[in-house]
Design an enzyme around this catalytic site. Sequence first.
Site, mmCIF file in Angstrom:
data_model
loop_
_atom_site.group_PDB
_atom_site.id
_atom_site.type_symbol
_atom_site.label_atom_id
_atom_site.label_comp_id
_atom_site.label_asym_id
_atom_site.label_seq_id
_atom_site.Cartn_x
_atom_site.Cartn_y
_atom_site.Cartn_z
ATOM 1 N N GLY A 43 0.816 -1.207 0.000
ATOM 2 C CA GLY A 43 0.000 0.000 0.000
ATOM 3 C C GLY A 43 0.844 1.249 0.000
ATOM 4 O O GLY A 43 1.750 1.377 0.822
ATOM 5 N N CYS A 254 -6.125 -16.460 -0.719
ATOM 6 C CA CYS A 254 -6.015 -15.760 -1.999
ATOM 7 C C CYS A 254 -4.776 -16.268 -2.740
ATOM 8 O O CYS A 254 -3.653 -16.081 -2.286
ATOM 9 C CB CYS A 254 -5.880 -14.264 -1.740
ATOM 10 S SG CYS A 254 -5.387 -13.317 -3.198
ATOM 11 N N TYR A 260 1.327 -12.630 -7.186
ATOM 12 C CA TYR A 260 1.747 -11.254 -7.448
ATOM 13 C C TYR A 260 1.984 -10.420 -6.192
ATOM 14 O O TYR A 260 2.970 -9.699 -6.100
ATOM 15 C CB TYR A 260 0.695 -10.544 -8.307
ATOM 16 C CG TYR A 260 0.969 -9.053 -8.411
ATOM 17 C CD1 TYR A 260 1.959 -8.579 -9.265
ATOM 18 C CD2 TYR A 260 0.279 -8.130 -7.623
ATOM 19 C CE1 TYR A 260 2.247 -7.225 -9.347
ATOM 20 C CE2 TYR A 260 0.569 -6.777 -7.698
ATOM 21 C CZ TYR A 260 1.539 -6.325 -8.558
ATOM 22 O OH TYR A 260 1.833 -4.998 -8.622
ATOM 23 N N SER A 301 7.802 -8.407 -11.559
ATOM 24 C CA SER A 301 6.789 -9.408 -11.210
ATOM 25 C C SER A 301 7.016 -10.778 -11.853
ATOM 26 O O SER A 301 6.565 -11.787 -11.328
ATOM 27 C CB SER A 301 5.396 -8.886 -11.566
ATOM 28 O OG SER A 301 5.390 -8.332 -12.875
ATOM 29 N N ASP A 368 5.543 -13.269 -17.508
ATOM 30 C CA ASP A 368 5.024 -12.387 -16.454
ATOM 31 C C ASP A 368 4.072 -13.174 -15.565
ATOM 32 O O ASP A 368 3.691 -14.304 -15.875
ATOM 33 C CB ASP A 368 4.343 -11.157 -17.060
ATOM 34 C CG ASP A 368 4.343 -9.960 -16.102
ATOM 35 O OD1 ASP A 368 4.823 -10.108 -14.956
ATOM 36 O OD2 ASP A 368 3.860 -8.887 -16.490
ATOM 37 N N CYS A 405 -12.025 -8.766 -8.313
ATOM 38 C CA CYS A 405 -11.777 -9.223 -6.954
ATOM 39 C C CYS A 405 -12.589 -8.366 -6.005
ATOM 40 O O CYS A 405 -12.500 -7.149 -6.038
ATOM 41 C CB CYS A 405 -10.295 -9.105 -6.610
ATOM 42 S SG CYS A 405 -9.944 -9.502 -4.880
ATOM 43 N N CYS A 456 -9.095 -19.112 -2.702
ATOM 44 C CA CYS A 456 -10.010 -18.166 -3.334
ATOM 45 C C CYS A 456 -9.510 -17.975 -4.756
ATOM 46 O O CYS A 456 -8.409 -17.483 -4.976
ATOM 47 C CB CYS A 456 -10.046 -16.825 -2.620
ATOM 48 S SG CYS A 456 -11.156 -15.649 -3.456
ATOM 49 N N CYS A 459 -11.207 -14.480 -9.011
ATOM 50 C CA CYS A 459 -10.848 -13.660 -10.176
ATOM 51 C C CYS A 459 -10.535 -14.496 -11.409
ATOM 52 O O CYS A 459 -10.504 -13.960 -12.519
ATOM 53 C CB CYS A 459 -9.696 -12.721 -9.830
ATOM 54 S SG CYS A 459 -8.166 -13.573 -9.375
HETATM 55 P P1 5GP Z 1 -1.886 -5.136 -17.323
HETATM 56 O O1 5GP Z 1 -0.782 -4.320 -17.864
HETATM 57 O O2 5GP Z 1 -2.198 -6.365 -18.130
HETATM 58 O O3 5GP Z 1 -3.107 -4.332 -17.037
HETATM 59 O O4 5GP Z 1 -1.415 -5.633 -15.892
HETATM 60 C C1 5GP Z 1 -0.491 -6.668 -15.774
HETATM 61 C C2 5GP Z 1 0.701 -6.226 -15.008
HETATM 62 O O5 5GP Z 1 0.310 -5.566 -13.820
HETATM 63 C C3 5GP Z 1 1.573 -7.401 -14.625
HETATM 64 O O6 5GP Z 1 2.931 -7.074 -14.877
HETATM 65 C C4 5GP Z 1 1.343 -7.570 -13.135
HETATM 66 O O7 5GP Z 1 2.565 -7.850 -12.476
HETATM 67 C C5 5GP Z 1 0.788 -6.267 -12.672
HETATM 68 N N1 5GP Z 1 -0.345 -6.430 -11.736
HETATM 69 C C6 5GP Z 1 -1.207 -7.446 -11.641
HETATM 70 N N2 5GP Z 1 -2.107 -7.225 -10.660
HETATM 71 C C7 5GP Z 1 -1.803 -6.052 -10.116
HETATM 72 C C8 5GP Z 1 -2.372 -5.291 -9.043
HETATM 73 O O8 5GP Z 1 -3.358 -5.665 -8.383
HETATM 74 N N3 5GP Z 1 -1.769 -4.109 -8.777
HETATM 75 C C9 5GP Z 1 -0.686 -3.670 -9.490
HETATM 76 N N4 5GP Z 1 -0.142 -2.519 -9.161
HETATM 77 N N5 5GP Z 1 -0.138 -4.361 -10.487
HETATM 78 C C10 5GP Z 1 -0.686 -5.532 -10.809
HETATM 79 MG MG MG Z 2 4.322 -6.443 -13.414
#
Ligand code: 5GP
Ligand code: MG
Length: 491
Positions: A43, A254, A260, A301, A368, A405, A456, A459
């Site tokens: 956060g 979760c 992630y 990630s 990823d 989620c 869970c 999603c």
């Molecule tokens: P996209 O670009 O497809 O919208 O998001 C995917 C990327 O965002 C991935 O690299 C993943 O690591 C990251 N990601 C996935 N879930 C979350 C989240 O809840 N919060 C944030 N900040 N990044 C996320």
């Molecule tokens: Mg990422």
Amino acid sequence: MTGRDHRDLGGPTEKCGVVGVSLDERAAARPLYYALYALQHRGQESAGIVTHDGFQQHSHVEMGLVGDAFGEDDLDQLNGPVGIGHVRYPTAGSVNACCAQPFSVSFKSGSLGLSHNGNLVNADEIRDELAGLGHAFTSDGDTEVIAHDLARNLLEEDLVRAVKRTMSRIHGSYSLTIMHDDTVLGVRDPEGNRPLCIGEVDDGYLLASESAAIDVLDGELVRDVEPGELVILRPDGEGFDAYQLFDRENSAHCFFEHVYFARPDSTIDDQLVYDVRRDLGRALWAESGVDTDVVMPVPDSGRAFASGYADAAGEDGADVEFAEGLMKNRYVGRTFIMPTQDARERAVRLKLNPIKDIVQDRTVTLIDDSIVRGTTSTQLVQLMRDVGAEAVHVRIGAPPIVAPCYMGIDMASREELIAADRTTEEIGEEISADSLEYLSIESVAGALDQSRADLCLGCVTGEYPYDIDGETTDRDVERPTIGSEPAAADD
Ligand code: 5GP
Ligand code: MG
């Protein structure tokens, strides 16, 4: 209900970090501050600490990062050897000072401080009921609802019974650290949706969302708080008492914490997150490995996934090179939460830059953890082609995210999710990859060493472990419904 924005549901969705400590004589403020630093990834919108010196509470809660929210003076005035802390996850577009935590109230039988990670699904009903009884609410957040309910129960019951009564009324996901006068306690919801663990330091004990917060205090991880368990830290850092208040057949951990959200160096529910991610990567190779010149993580990630994937590929005799061919500018903020699509795309480009020599005239597999909207992968596939990749394959260490989620991760609404209404093949075309594969749910459960029924997976399945208006429940798993008295363990 298709198209419903999950933020409509019971106030802001919160995916946060919580901590609580009880020390012998030392002031709790600095240990709490360092622990919050270790939980910063959970956060970045606000940070707060509330301590108790035996007579009164001291509180400092501010918007921004931990390092910016607290100065030396602020820490100096947070007196007392016990306290709780919180970092709050931002939701797209909303910067909401009213919901910064810990939440604190004073009431007839004492003071309460509360830090909450998770999201209740029946907060509105309880708020309406309590408001009808004269409770005044200052926010639309669900944490305040828990605080008022607990305050009310504490007028009639001892601490353990009051917590138990509140837990039997609230439905949803919650890991809480609570301070009642100068007693610190921790609670994990009966499904264990969000993590919470117990740590020991030289002069006391702590509770934290992730064990990395214990590490930075040079402490030892004692164990996870069990789903449905209440842990009360004794005064003077003398240990803790644990009460298993609710026993459920199944938990609902979760899976995305492991994929992630959590730090790879944290141990959650007995598993090192880094190992889980490497195993997910290995499973990804086993399921859908493709022979290419280079295997490349999307930093940060995708790192552990890609290293597991490349190792498994090597063991299979594939002649692949593992290379960090994308460099990350760590001073660019989080692209995920930027308000517009244009801003997100620009930010991905600013954040990640390819090393041309690694990519040019070669076939590349990008790895990823997840695809949410598809912004990152679309941009990166194009970047790889721009610097001369012969082919670009994408492998994702989690199943397609098809539904929002409600339990605390800001996953965007269905309209924004690229996988909500597309097949994997269509998504592959959309992001212009030569091929795209995700990991199966079975492999996720395998890598986590858990049965599907204990996770869970809302999603990725659209079926949730909690009763959510307009959504389907994972009913083949035995779960209590709202209003039913959850199976209580013996007192
Ligand atoms: P996209 O670009 O497809 O919208 O998001 C995917 C990327 O965002 C991935 O690299 C993943 O690591 C990251 N990601 C996935 N879930 C979350 C989240 O809840 N919060 C944030 N900040 N990044 C996320
Ligand atoms: Mg990422």
